[in-house]
Write an enzyme that holds these catalytic residues in place. Structure first.
Site, short mmCIF file in Angstrom:
data_model
loop_
_atom_site.label_atom_id
_atom_site.label_comp_id
_atom_site.label_asym_id
_atom_site.label_seq_id
_atom_site.Cartn_x
_atom_site.Cartn_y
_atom_site.Cartn_z
CB THR A 7 -0.95 0.04 1.21
OG1 THR A 7 -1.76 1.22 1.12
CG2 THR A 7 -0.21 0.07 2.53
CG HIS A 8 2.25 3.46 -2.69
ND1 HIS A 8 1.99 2.29 -3.36
CD2 HIS A 8 3.57 3.72 -2.88
CE1 HIS A 8 3.11 1.87 -3.95
NE2 HIS A 8 4.08 2.72 -3.68
CG ASP A 68 -9.03 -2.07 -3.79
OD1 ASP A 68 -8.15 -1.22 -4.02
OD2 ASP A 68 -10.19 -1.97 -4.21
CB SER A 69 -10.64 -0.90 1.78
OG SER A 69 -9.50 -0.06 1.77
CG PHE A 154 -7.33 6.23 6.81
CD1 PHE A 154 -7.30 5.23 7.75
CD2 PHE A 154 -7.58 5.88 5.48
CE1 PHE A 154 -7.51 3.89 7.40
CE2 PHE A 154 -7.79 4.54 5.12
CZ PHE A 154 -7.75 3.56 6.08
CG ASP A 157 -11.95 6.00 9.60
OD1 ASP A 157 -12.67 5.11 9.11
OD2 ASP A 157 -10.76 5.83 9.91
CG HIS A 188 -13.52 -2.06 6.46
ND1 HIS A 188 -13.49 -1.14 7.48
CD2 HIS A 188 -12.78 -1.52 5.46
CE1 HIS A 188 -12.78 -0.09 7.11
NE2 HIS A 188 -12.32 -0.30 5.89
P1 ITT Z 1 -3.35 1.77 -1.87
O1 ITT Z 1 -4.10 1.37 -3.11
O2 ITT Z 1 -1.95 2.19 -2.13
O3 ITT Z 1 -3.46 0.75 -0.78
P2 ITT Z 1 -5.50 3.71 -1.69
O4 ITT Z 1 -5.83 4.81 -0.73
O5 ITT Z 1 -5.52 4.05 -3.16
O6 ITT Z 1 -4.08 3.11 -1.27
P3 ITT Z 1 -7.77 2.00 -2.09
O7 ITT Z 1 -7.65 2.07 -3.58
O8 ITT Z 1 -8.09 0.67 -1.49
O9 ITT Z 1 -6.44 2.49 -1.39
O10 ITT Z 1 -8.85 3.07 -1.64
C1 ITT Z 1 -9.51 2.90 -0.45
C2 ITT Z 1 -10.11 4.22 -0.01
O11 ITT Z 1 -11.30 3.92 0.75
C3 ITT Z 1 -9.18 4.93 0.94
O12 ITT Z 1 -8.41 5.90 0.27
C4 ITT Z 1 -10.13 5.53 1.96
O13 ITT Z 1 -10.54 6.78 1.54
C5 ITT Z 1 -11.32 4.60 1.95
N1 ITT Z 1 -11.17 3.69 3.09
C6 ITT Z 1 -10.76 2.40 3.08
N2 ITT Z 1 -10.68 1.92 4.32
C7 ITT Z 1 -11.03 2.92 5.13
C8 ITT Z 1 -11.13 3.04 6.52
O14 ITT Z 1 -10.79 2.06 7.34
N3 ITT Z 1 -11.52 4.21 7.02
C9 ITT Z 1 -11.83 5.24 6.21
N4 ITT Z 1 -11.75 5.22 4.89
C10 ITT Z 1 -11.36 4.05 4.35
#
Ligand code: ITT
Length: 206
Positions: A7-8, A68-69, A154, A157, A188
């Site tokens: 992850t970044h 991925d979330s 972040f 949230d 999650h």
């Molecule tokens: P990486 O792909 O490098 O891991 P990213 O931020 O692009 O970083 P994602 O494509 O999975 O990651 O995007 C997920 C977004 O969903 C993330 O930037 C958050 O804004 C949101 N998100 C995921 N999990 C979260 C959490 O636990 N709390 C709040 N927001 C969350």
């Protein structure tokens, strides 16, 4: 053993490090290794997690773990979903992304409590350099609040209040967001990690 956390995203990295701490695996992040960020061309959380995990595993020649979330709002037909990061724009402005969710709800006249339901999804993929992979998913359901509350965590949230809790994720210390000590956990991501841990235990015990 050593594993790459693919992850970044700094907030996500911190949570993944915390959730992995009990396993005693030494982890290095994709950022530390200067690995490139693959384009997320998948149509699902699982596909995008696999893309990131395989790219990192190949590049580092180590096992890699990707998450991925995103947040899925039922009244918005599941948006922002896999586009959750992209809704914040190149400036990664999540105050803006949360406002956009609120504006979309208003535009659709979605004002009832039922129409403020949302859930977070985390797809975790572990990939090995030989191309093998395993997938674990977790989700948590709750309600979107406005205005956002809290400055912890972040992303989205501050806008998300999980069912059965009075505080948003933005108001919770990370131990509370993980839900440690409560069965499968709360967030999650914690729930996906519980499933990963359960699978490892099954493997070890045959
Ligand atoms: P990486 O792909 O490098 O891991 P990213 O931020 O692009 O970083 P994602 O494509 O999975 O990651 O995007 C997920 C977004 O969903 C993330 O930037 C958050 O804004 C949101 N998100 C995921 N999990 C979260 C959490 O636990 N709390 C709040 N927001 C969350």
């Amino acid at each position: 053993g050593r594993i790459v956390i693919a992850t970044h995203n700094a907030g996500k990295l911190r949570e993944m490090q915390e959730l992995m701490a009990p396993f005693g695996v030494s982890a290095v992040s994709a950022g530390d290794l200067n690995l490139p960020e693959p384009e997320e061309t998948g149509m699902t959380f699982a596909e995008n997690a696999a893309l990131k995990a395989h790219a990192a595993a190949k590049a580092a020649d180590l096992p890699a773990l990707a998450d991925d979330s995103g947040i899925c709002v039922a009244a918005l037909d599941g948006a922002p979903g896999i586009f959750s990061a992209r809704w914040a724009g190149s400036g990664k402005d999540f105050a803006h992304a949360m406002r956009r969710v609120e504006e979309e709800l208003a535009r659709r006249g979605a004002t009832s409590a039922e129409e403020r339901r949302a859930h977070f999804v985390s797809a975790l993929v572990v990939a090995w350099p030989d191309g093998h992979e395993e997938l674990f998913e977790g989700r948590v359901f709750g309600t979107l609040v406005w205005p956002p509350r809290g400055d912890r965590g972040f992303g989205y949230d501050p806008m998300f209040q999980p069912d059965g809790h009075e505080r948003t994720f933005g108001e919770m210390a990370s131990d509370e967001k993980h839900g440690w000590g409560h069965g499968e956990g709360l967030s999650h991501r914690a729930r996906a990690f519980s499933r990963l841990a359960a699978a490892c235990l099954r493997k070890d015990t045959g």
